[in-house]
Design an enzyme around this catalytic site. Structure first.
Site, PDB file in Angstrom:
ATOM      1  N   ASN A   9      49.980  -7.618  16.593  1.00 33.19           N
ATOM      2  CA  ASN A   9      47.871  -7.807  16.179  1.00 33.19           C
ATOM      3  C   ASN A   9      48.244  -8.638  14.797  1.00 33.19           C
ATOM      4  O   ASN A   9      48.017  -8.265  14.160  1.00 33.19           O
ATOM      5  CB  ASN A   9      47.390  -6.627  15.866  1.00 33.19           C
ATOM      6  CG  ASN A   9      45.749  -7.024  15.853  1.00 33.19           C
ATOM      7  OD1 ASN A   9      45.492  -7.886  15.344  1.00 33.19           O
ATOM      8  ND2 ASN A   9      45.266  -5.608  16.067  1.00 33.19           N
ATOM      9  N   LYS A  11      45.794 -10.155  13.164  1.00 33.44           N
ATOM     10  CA  LYS A  11      44.640  -9.635  12.989  1.00 33.44           C
ATOM     11  C   LYS A  11      43.980 -10.562  12.396  1.00 33.44           C
ATOM     12  O   LYS A  11      44.168 -12.020  12.628  1.00 33.44           O
ATOM     13  CB  LYS A  11      44.582  -8.663  11.484  1.00 33.44           C
ATOM     14  CG  LYS A  11      45.511  -6.981  12.448  1.00 33.44           C
ATOM     15  CD  LYS A  11      44.783  -5.519  11.929  1.00 33.44           C
ATOM     16  CE  LYS A  11      45.396  -4.699  12.365  1.00 33.44           C
ATOM     17  NZ  LYS A  11      45.156  -3.307  11.411  1.00 33.44           N
ATOM     18  N   HIS A  94      39.544  -1.793  19.344  1.00 34.66           N
ATOM     19  CA  HIS A  94      40.611  -1.601  18.297  1.00 34.66           C
ATOM     20  C   HIS A  94      39.432  -1.148  17.623  1.00 34.66           C
ATOM     21  O   HIS A  94      38.261  -1.223  16.792  1.00 34.66           O
ATOM     22  CB  HIS A  94      40.728  -3.119  17.710  1.00 34.66           C
ATOM     23  CG  HIS A  94      42.232  -2.816  15.948  1.00 34.66           C
ATOM     24  ND1 HIS A  94      41.717  -2.418  15.043  1.00 34.66           N
ATOM     25  CD2 HIS A  94      43.695  -2.315  16.628  1.00 34.66           C
ATOM     26  CE1 HIS A  94      42.818  -2.677  14.574  1.00 34.66           C
ATOM     27  NE2 HIS A  94      44.355  -2.135  14.976  1.00 34.66           N
ATOM     28  N   GLU A  96      39.439  -0.687  13.972  1.00 32.03           N
ATOM     29  CA  GLU A  96      39.211  -2.095  13.242  1.00 32.03           C
ATOM     30  C   GLU A  96      37.508  -2.577  13.741  1.00 32.03           C
ATOM     31  O   GLU A  96      36.017  -2.546  13.354  1.00 32.03           O
ATOM     32  CB  GLU A  96      38.762  -2.735  12.824  1.00 32.03           C
ATOM     33  CG  GLU A  96      40.258  -1.841  11.469  1.00 32.03           C
ATOM     34  CD  GLU A  96      42.255  -2.962  11.672  1.00 32.03           C
ATOM     35  OE1 GLU A  96      42.331  -4.424  12.172  1.00 32.03           O
ATOM     36  OE2 GLU A  96      43.115  -2.593  11.269  1.00 32.03           O
ATOM     37  N   GLU A 166      46.179   4.899  19.342  1.00 32.65           N
ATOM     38  CA  GLU A 166      46.305   4.466  17.747  1.00 32.65           C
ATOM     39  C   GLU A 166      45.937   5.259  16.597  1.00 32.65           C
ATOM     40  O   GLU A 166      44.497   5.213  16.843  1.00 32.65           O
ATOM     41  CB  GLU A 166      45.997   3.289  17.610  1.00 32.65           C
ATOM     42  CG  GLU A 166      46.926   1.696  18.026  1.00 32.65           C
ATOM     43  CD  GLU A 166      46.457   0.393  17.464  1.00 32.65           C
ATOM     44  OE1 GLU A 166      47.692  -0.047  17.151  1.00 32.65           O
ATOM     45  OE2 GLU A 166      45.286  -0.476  17.136  1.00 32.65           O
ATOM     46  N   GLY A 172      47.412   0.509   9.194  1.00 35.45           N
ATOM     47  CA  GLY A 172      47.718   0.145   7.652  1.00 35.45           C
ATOM     48  C   GLY A 172      47.727   1.014   7.275  1.00 35.45           C
ATOM     49  O   GLY A 172      47.403   0.493   5.383  1.00 35.45           O
ATOM     50  N   SER A 211      51.385   1.704  11.776  1.00 34.72           N
ATOM     51  CA  SER A 211      52.313   1.703  10.459  1.00 34.72           C
ATOM     52  C   SER A 211      54.118   1.902  11.847  1.00 34.72           C
ATOM     53  O   SER A 211      54.813   2.100  10.525  1.00 34.72           O
ATOM     54  CB  SER A 211      52.159   2.708  10.060  1.00 34.72           C
ATOM     55  OG  SER A 211      50.996   2.672   8.848  1.00 34.72           O
TER      56      SER A 211
HETATM   57  P1  PGA Z   1      49.373  -1.436  11.421  1.00 34.44           P
HETATM   58  O1  PGA Z   1      48.313  -2.107  12.447  1.00 34.44           O
HETATM   59  O2  PGA Z   1      50.833  -1.537  12.015  1.00 34.44           O
HETATM   60  O3  PGA Z   1      49.453  -2.229  10.121  1.00 34.44           O
HETATM   61  O4  PGA Z   1      49.470   0.204  10.702  1.00 34.44           O
HETATM   62  C1  PGA Z   1      48.415  -1.749  13.823  1.00 34.44           C
HETATM   63  C2  PGA Z   1      46.739  -2.263  14.514  1.00 34.44           C
HETATM   64  O5  PGA Z   1      46.027  -2.096  13.881  1.00 34.44           O
HETATM   65  O6  PGA Z   1      47.306  -2.293  15.780  1.00 34.44           O
END
Ligand code: PGA
Length: 249
Positions: A9, A11, A94, A96, A166, A172, A211
């Site tokens: 992803n 982003k 997601h 976010e 997640e 992140g 992460s």
């Molecule tokens: P990350 O993001 O691996 O940077 O923690 C995962 C995601 O948001 O799908």
């Protein structure tokens, strides 16, 4: 035996040049990768990335999809458009999108349905915040997010779909759920679906996200119900992304 799926992803990262370099790096490093692989670029780069990956065993996904099929929905992109531009997958819900853009469980479920009716494989993101984990409501939160989809699509909506667990506090942040913590929630999700349809549950791909990196991927992916990863930060470097793909192979 479920085939693992590792999806990047990206982003809102990259530009034409960095994305070309990243895709070339992935294309050139696929020896030893034996899992399903996808990348989810920012929407404007989807046609370019799909073109570069033509004939390569790496699929393309979108980071979101409109709940409606066409019309006056400024800023949105329909499932048919994404499919026509080469997408196989669409991420929906997601964290976010949920927390920064106010997407509700109901809207996410409608986006999930739109992905399916346009021939895309939805990747439904679910997961709890730190506060919810500390309150002991992780399972209730994940169940609520899944039930919103079942209310619209029935359990059949998960036939061939993907769920990404997640934990929001792990996205992140560099904090990863331990393999045991993640497995517990993955098993809960599969059990919940199995309560409605065992065959759908048995083949349901449940990714872990938050992460995941080359250092922790193998231990997470060794767990019985962890069928791959949804990778944010570590998917922006070809070597790291490929190392995770290899750990899933
Ligand atoms: P990350 O993001 O691996 O940077 O923690 C995962 C995601 O948001 O799908």
């Amino acid at each position: 035996m479920r085939r693992k799926l590792v999806a990047g992803n990206w982003k809102m990262n990259g530009n034409r040049e960095s994305i070309r370099t990243l895709v070339e790096g992935i294309k050139n490093g696929l020896d030893g990768v034996n899992c399903d692989v996808a990348v989810c670029p920012p929407a404007v780069y989807i046609p370019k990335v799909a073109g570069m990956l033509d004939g390569v065993p790496v699929e393309v996904g979108a980071q979101n999809v409109c709940d409606q099929d066409s019309g006056a929905f400024t800023g949105e992109i329909s499932g048919a458009m994404l499919a026509e531009c080469g997408c196989k997958y669409a991420i929906v819900g997601h964290s976010e999108r949920r927390s920064l853009y106010g997407e509700t469980d109901e809207l996410v479920a409608a986006r999930f349905a739109a992905a399916r009716r346009n021939g895309l494989v939805p990747i439904l993101c679910v997961g709890e915040t730190l506060e919810e984990r500390e309150n002991g409501t992780t399972e209730a939160v994940v169940a609520r997010q899944i039930d919103a989809v079942i209310a619209v699509e029935g359990v059949a909506g998960f036939d061939g779909a993907v769920i990404a667990y997640e934990p929001v506090w792990a996205i992140g942040t560099g904090k990863t759920a331990t393999p045991e913590m993640a497995q517990e929630v993955h098993a809960f999700i599969r059990g919940k679906i199995a309560g409605l349809d065992q065959a759908i549950a048995d083949k349901l791909v449940i990714q872990y996200g938050g992460s995941m990196n080359p250092g922790n991927a193998a231990d997470l992916l060794a767990m019985e119900d962890i069928d791959g990863g949804l990778i944010g930060g570590a998917s922006l470097k070809a070597d790291d992304f490929l190392a995770i793909c290899k750990a899933a192979s």
